[in-house]
Design a protein around this motif. Structure first.
Motif, PDB file in Angstrom:
ATOM      1  N   VAL A 330       0.843  -1.208   0.000  1.00 37.90           N
ATOM      2  CA  VAL A 330       0.000   0.000   0.000  1.00 37.90           C
ATOM      3  C   VAL A 330       0.871   1.248   0.000  1.00 37.90           C
ATOM      4  O   VAL A 330       0.595   2.224  -0.706  1.00 37.90           O
ATOM      5  CB  VAL A 330      -0.963  -0.008   1.201  1.00 37.90           C
ATOM      6  N   ARG A 331       1.954   1.242   0.803  1.00 35.64           N
ATOM      7  CA  ARG A 331       2.869   2.393   0.795  1.00 35.64           C
ATOM      8  C   ARG A 331       3.502   2.575  -0.579  1.00 35.64           C
ATOM      9  O   ARG A 331       3.614   3.701  -1.083  1.00 35.64           O
ATOM     10  CB  ARG A 331       3.956   2.212   1.859  1.00 35.64           C
ATOM     11  N   ALA A 332       3.909   1.472  -1.192  1.00 38.74           N
ATOM     12  CA  ALA A 332       4.508   1.560  -2.520  1.00 38.74           C
ATOM     13  C   ALA A 332       3.501   2.078  -3.541  1.00 38.74           C
ATOM     14  O   ALA A 332       3.848   2.863  -4.434  1.00 38.74           O
ATOM     15  CB  ALA A 332       5.040   0.191  -2.947  1.00 38.74           C
ATOM     16  N   LYS A 333       2.249   1.653  -3.425  1.00 37.73           N
ATOM     17  CA  LYS A 333       1.201   2.138  -4.318  1.00 37.73           C
ATOM     18  C   LYS A 333       0.997   3.637  -4.154  1.00 37.73           C
ATOM     19  O   LYS A 333       0.866   4.383  -5.134  1.00 37.73           O
ATOM     20  CB  LYS A 333      -0.095   1.377  -4.026  1.00 37.73           C
ATOM     21  N   GLN A 334       0.983   4.099  -2.923  1.00 36.88           N
ATOM     22  CA  GLN A 334       0.794   5.525  -2.663  1.00 36.88           C
ATOM     23  C   GLN A 334       1.946   6.343  -3.236  1.00 36.88           C
ATOM     24  O   GLN A 334       1.746   7.429  -3.782  1.00 36.88           O
ATOM     25  CB  GLN A 334       0.673   5.766  -1.160  1.00 36.88           C
ATOM     26  N   GLU A 335       3.155   5.805  -3.139  1.00 34.28           N
ATOM     27  CA  GLU A 335       4.310   6.502  -3.699  1.00 34.28           C
ATOM     28  C   GLU A 335       4.303   6.485  -5.225  1.00 34.28           C
ATOM     29  O   GLU A 335       4.797   7.405  -5.869  1.00 34.28           O
ATOM     30  CB  GLU A 335       5.604   5.851  -3.182  1.00 34.28           C
ATOM     31  N   ALA A 336       3.711   5.442  -5.810  1.00 38.37           N
ATOM     32  CA  ALA A 336       3.729   5.300  -7.266  1.00 38.37           C
ATOM     33  C   ALA A 336       2.749   6.247  -7.934  1.00 38.37           C
ATOM     34  O   ALA A 336       3.095   6.959  -8.886  1.00 38.37           O
ATOM     35  CB  ALA A 336       3.415   3.857  -7.659  1.00 38.37           C
ATOM     36  N   ASP A 337       1.485   6.253  -7.482  1.00 39.45           N
ATOM     37  CA  ASP A 337       0.495   7.111  -8.152  1.00 39.45           C
ATOM     38  C   ASP A 337      -0.665   7.502  -7.236  1.00 39.45           C
ATOM     39  O   ASP A 337      -1.760   7.807  -7.713  1.00 39.45           O
ATOM     40  CB  ASP A 337      -0.052   6.425  -9.416  1.00 39.45           C
ATOM     41  N   LEU A 338      -0.453   7.475  -5.941  1.00 42.73           N
ATOM     42  CA  LEU A 338      -1.456   7.809  -4.931  1.00 42.73           C
ATOM     43  C   LEU A 338      -2.559   6.758  -4.857  1.00 42.73           C
ATOM     44  O   LEU A 338      -2.689   6.055  -3.881  1.00 42.73           O
ATOM     45  CB  LEU A 338      -2.061   9.203  -5.167  1.00 42.73           C
ATOM     46  N   TYR A 339      -3.368   6.638  -5.913  1.00 49.07           N
ATOM     47  CA  TYR A 339      -4.468   5.683  -5.889  1.00 49.07           C
ATOM     48  C   TYR A 339      -4.995   5.480  -7.304  1.00 49.07           C
ATOM     49  O   TYR A 339      -4.785   6.300  -8.192  1.00 49.07           O
ATOM     50  CB  TYR A 339      -5.620   6.164  -4.985  1.00 49.07           C
ATOM     51  N   THR A 340      -5.692   4.359  -7.490  1.00 42.78           N
ATOM     52  CA  THR A 340      -6.311   4.060  -8.781  1.00 42.78           C
ATOM     53  C   THR A 340      -7.623   4.822  -8.910  1.00 42.78           C
ATOM     54  O   THR A 340      -8.322   5.054  -7.917  1.00 42.78           O
ATOM     55  CB  THR A 340      -6.556   2.542  -8.899  1.00 42.78           C
ATOM     56  N   GLU A 341      -7.968   5.177 -10.123  1.00 42.08           N
ATOM     57  CA  GLU A 341      -9.180   5.952 -10.414  1.00 42.08           C
ATOM     58  C   GLU A 341     -10.384   5.364  -9.680  1.00 42.08           C
ATOM     59  O   GLU A 341     -10.607   4.157  -9.681  1.00 42.08           O
ATOM     60  CB  GLU A 341      -9.408   5.947 -11.934  1.00 42.08           C
ATOM     61  N   THR A 342     -11.178   6.243  -9.043  1.00 43.02           N
ATOM     62  CA  THR A 342     -12.180   5.808  -8.077  1.00 43.02           C
ATOM     63  C   THR A 342     -13.503   5.396  -8.696  1.00 43.02           C
ATOM     64  O   THR A 342     -14.066   4.349  -8.348  1.00 43.02           O
ATOM     65  CB  THR A 342     -12.422   6.925  -7.043  1.00 43.02           C
ATOM     66  N   LEU A 343     -14.050   6.185  -9.612  1.00 41.90           N
ATOM     67  CA  LEU A 343     -15.384   5.890 -10.124  1.00 41.90           C
ATOM     68  C   LEU A 343     -15.426   4.534 -10.827  1.00 41.90           C
ATOM     69  O   LEU A 343     -16.400   3.789 -10.708  1.00 41.90           O
ATOM     70  CB  LEU A 343     -15.848   6.997 -11.067  1.00 41.90           C
ATOM     71  N   GLY A 344     -14.377   4.212 -11.576  1.00 37.85           N
ATOM     72  CA  GLY A 344     -14.329   2.909 -12.216  1.00 37.85           C
ATOM     73  C   GLY A 344     -14.362   1.778 -11.200  1.00 37.85           C
ATOM     74  O   GLY A 344     -14.965   0.722 -11.448  1.00 37.85           O
ATOM     75  N   GLN A 345     -13.710   1.975 -10.054  1.00 37.53           N
ATOM     76  CA  GLN A 345     -13.750   0.962  -9.001  1.00 37.53           C
ATOM     77  C   GLN A 345     -15.167   0.751  -8.490  1.00 37.53           C
ATOM     78  O   GLN A 345     -15.612  -0.383  -8.284  1.00 37.53           O
ATOM     79  CB  GLN A 345     -12.847   1.373  -7.837  1.00 37.53           C
ATOM     80  N   LEU A 346     -15.878   1.854  -8.287  1.00 39.76           N
ATOM     81  CA  LEU A 346     -17.246   1.754  -7.784  1.00 39.76           C
ATOM     82  C   LEU A 346     -18.167   1.083  -8.797  1.00 39.76           C
ATOM     83  O   LEU A 346     -19.044   0.298  -8.431  1.00 39.76           O
ATOM     84  CB  LEU A 346     -17.766   3.151  -7.431  1.00 39.76           C
ATOM     85  N   VAL A 347     -17.970   1.393 -10.070  1.00 40.40           N
ATOM     86  CA  VAL A 347     -18.792   0.763 -11.105  1.00 40.40           C
ATOM     87  C   VAL A 347     -18.505  -0.733 -11.174  1.00 40.40           C
ATOM     88  O   VAL A 347     -19.422  -1.551 -11.271  1.00 40.40           O
ATOM     89  CB  VAL A 347     -18.561   1.440 -12.473  1.00 40.40           C
ATOM     90  N   LEU A 348     -17.222  -1.110 -11.122  1.00 39.99           N
ATOM     91  CA  LEU A 348     -16.879  -2.531 -11.150  1.00 39.99           C
ATOM     92  C   LEU A 348     -17.448  -3.240  -9.927  1.00 39.99           C
ATOM     93  O   LEU A 348     -17.924  -4.384 -10.034  1.00 39.99           O
ATOM     94  CB  LEU A 348     -15.373  -2.713 -11.221  1.00 39.99           C
ATOM     95  N   ALA A 349     -17.417  -2.590  -8.765  1.00 34.77           N
ATOM     96  CA  ALA A 349     -17.995  -3.198  -7.566  1.00 34.77           C
ATOM     97  C   ALA A 349     -19.475  -3.493  -7.772  1.00 34.77           C
ATOM     98  O   ALA A 349     -19.970  -4.576  -7.426  1.00 34.77           O
ATOM     99  CB  ALA A 349     -17.792  -2.276  -6.368  1.00 34.77           C
ATOM    100  N   ASP A 350     -20.202  -2.546  -8.346  1.00 35.92           N
ATOM    101  CA  ASP A 350     -21.619  -2.753  -8.645  1.00 35.92           C
ATOM    102  C   ASP A 350     -21.790  -3.864  -9.677  1.00 35.92           C
ATOM    103  O   ASP A 350     -22.682  -4.714  -9.565  1.00 35.92           O
ATOM    104  CB  ASP A 350     -22.232  -1.452  -9.155  1.00 35.92           C
ATOM    105  N   PHE A 351     -20.927  -3.864 -10.687  1.00 37.12           N
ATOM    106  CA  PHE A 351     -20.988  -4.856 -11.761  1.00 37.12           C
ATOM    107  C   PHE A 351     -20.831  -6.264 -11.203  1.00 37.12           C
ATOM    108  O   PHE A 351     -21.507  -7.202 -11.638  1.00 37.12           O
ATOM    109  CB  PHE A 351     -19.885  -4.550 -12.769  1.00 37.12           C
ATOM    110  N   ILE A 352     -19.929  -6.411 -10.234  1.00 40.48           N
ATOM    111  CA  ILE A 352     -19.708  -7.718  -9.617  1.00 40.48           C
ATOM    112  C   ILE A 352     -20.869  -8.079  -8.691  1.00 40.48           C
ATOM    113  O   ILE A 352     -21.385  -9.205  -8.719  1.00 40.48           O
ATOM    114  CB  ILE A 352     -18.380  -7.722  -8.851  1.00 40.48           C
ATOM    115  N   ALA A 353     -21.305  -7.115  -7.865  1.00 42.86           N
ATOM    116  CA  ALA A 353     -22.341  -7.387  -6.867  1.00 42.86           C
ATOM    117  C   ALA A 353     -23.673  -7.753  -7.502  1.00 42.86           C
ATOM    118  O   ALA A 353     -24.440  -8.553  -6.939  1.00 42.86           O
ATOM    119  CB  ALA A 353     -22.510  -6.178  -5.954  1.00 42.86           C
TER     120      ALA A 353
END
Length: 479
Positions: A330-353
């Motif tokens: 997680v620390r390495a991820k934060q140093e690399a690019d902070l975080y992955t795009e959020t809205l796509g994550q939420l859409v994929l979560a809905d898509f899976i659920a």
């Protein structure tokens, strides 16, 4: 001085820093905007009164500037109508160097590429609307470097149900692809002074090079009909990178005995197994082989992605980690690019659920199974070819007979006909060695309409040097 106007419902930046008086500077700014194409033909300009107020100039100055530009042909005026930009060819900036990137092939039969024309746009749009309708304000703010809890929760359930992965949401990190997952894991391994990695041979050269560029020393782990030879691992090895469900490129799954052996190696040495669940969802003759992670959840970093199940453009992937690696990754991820795009994550979560993800994979599995069968049937018309691996994935590996056309010759002939495939030789650790030659032929990338023409073009290449009809041979025991 730079200025902006917002009259006439337009916003335009004007640079008034040129030499001269107010009128001359306004004329120059407008003329440059028109010649550069920032003000296109027919664009209405603000009234002289409105622009004068916006820029802090007198109305007479603006009127004189408009009149001068109209006389020069840059503006058109009509009584009772707005002043508009005339049809003046823009002065284009100097052209950038020619784009040397390769053009898309006429027939894309490269391995590992899904049919993006089959992307479930309507279902994805419906999920997006549901997400936006219920999204809280924080969904549009900074994200979590570990990934949205909604997606990690959905993945924990989905991966356990479909791939046998043993995990909880707190052990999952969302990344922008398997490539980033490899980079992050290598960074953490190096920080822990773990520098030796075993890589499958043959194997994916791109990720092999990624591990090397990260600073790890790699050595070849031979692959045969039973998958990677895990008996070649040593106590000095810190990590091993595997594709156990469907080895790339041979298509063989890792034998159960070797699965047990590599897990025993990891427990006894403290080594890390990096599992790329390559094509894990696409097995056509039986249920997909479960994830290796379930045998040693504290020794395996399990990696999955939507690149083939939905499309690589989404840039959404996940890594299920041993507990002691979660915080450093997680620390390495934060140093690399902070975080992955959020809205796509939420859409994929809905898509899976909502099980739309399951439905999409089932439909893709049927579609790709039919395509593989058609490809194998076409290849059976040419003698001397040997197909490898189990019915799975998005490509078939075909090796060539000892006598006849060479891999290089066939690749050249394919390129001449606009057919994109991949050669086997470059996937070996030693491309100059005496390993077998062959072609990796993908069957997923073309649309349903384009697939028959792609196979016709491929058959045209093979028909030259391989003209004798004959049965397609089963895979050899060792590559």
């Amino acid at each position: 001085m730079p200025g902006n106007w917002s009259s006439s419902r337009l916003d335009l930046h004007l640079d008034l820093d040129a030499e001269g008086g107010h009128r001359a500077r306004l004329e120059t700014a407008l003329r440059d905007a028109i010649r550069a194409g920032r003000l296109t033909a027919g664009t209405p300009l603000p009234s002289t009164r409105g622009l004068a107020q916006e820029l802090g100039l007198s109305r007479g100055t603006v009127t004189a500037a408009y009149d001068q530009l109209a006389e020069q042909g840059y503006l058109t005026t009509r009584p009772g109508a707005a002043t508009r930009v005339a049809d003046v060819p823009p002065r284009l900036p100097a052209q950038a160097p020619a784009d040397t990137r390769p053009h898309p092939p006429a027939h894309d039969l490269r391995p590992g590429r899904p049919d993006t024309s089959a992307f479930p746009a309507r279902a994805w749009l419906a999920a997006t609307r549901r997400v936006l309708d219920r999204a809280r304000p924080e969904a549009f703010g900074p994200g979590d470097p570990q990934g949205r809890i909604e997606l990690r929760t959905a993945l924990a359930d989905y991966l356990g149900r479909t791939r046998g992965v043993l995990t909880t949401p707190d052990r999952i990190v969302i990344t922008s692809g398997y490539y980033q997952a490899v980079q992050l894991l290598c960074r953490v391994l190096l920080a822990q002074d773990r520098k030796v990695a075993a890589i499958e041979d043959p194997g994916h050269d791109f990720y092999r090079d990624t591990v090397r560029r990260a600073g790890l020393t790699t050595y070849a782990l031979p692959v045969d009909a039973y998958g990677a030879d895990t008996g070649a691992l040593t106590a000095r090895t810190d990590a091993v990178f595997l594709t156990p469900s469907h080895h790339y490129p041979t298509g063989v799954p890792l034998h159960p005995g070797r699965r047990q052996a590599v897990c025993a190696w990891a427990r006894s040495t403290g080594g890390l197994i990096v599992e790329d669940d390559y094509d894990g969802e696409f097995r056509y003759d039986r249920r997909p082989v479960g994830a290796l992670q379930s045998l040693a959840p504290d020794q395996v970093a399990y990696c999955g992605t939507t690149s083939k199940t939905l499309g690589p453009a989404l840039r959404l992937a996940w890594t299920v980690l041993p507990p002691d690696l979660v915080a450093p990754v997680v620390r390495a991820k934060q140093e690399a690019d902070l975080y992955t795009e959020t809205l796509g994550q939420l859409v994929l979560a809905d898509f899976i659920a909502t099980h739309a993800y399951d439905r999409n994979i089932r439909a893709a599995r049927l579609r790709y199974r039919r395509r593989r069968e058609v490809l194998i049937d076409r290849l059976s018309a040419f003698s001397g070819l040997t197909v490898h691996g189990v019915p799975a994935g998005l490509h078939a590996l075909v090796t060539l007979p000892p006598e006849g056309s060479t891999e290089a010759g066939l690749l050249t002939a394919c390129a001449d006909r606009g057919v994109a495939v991949r050669g086997l030789t470059e996937l070996h650790h030693d491309p100059e060695g005496d390993g077998p030659e062959g072609l990796l032929i993908g069957f997923a990338a073309p649309s349903e309409r384009a697939y028959p023409a792609a196979l016709d073009a491929l058959s045209g290449v093979l028909a030259g040097p391989l003209t004798r009809p004959g049965p397609l041979r089963p895979g050899s025991p060792r590559l």
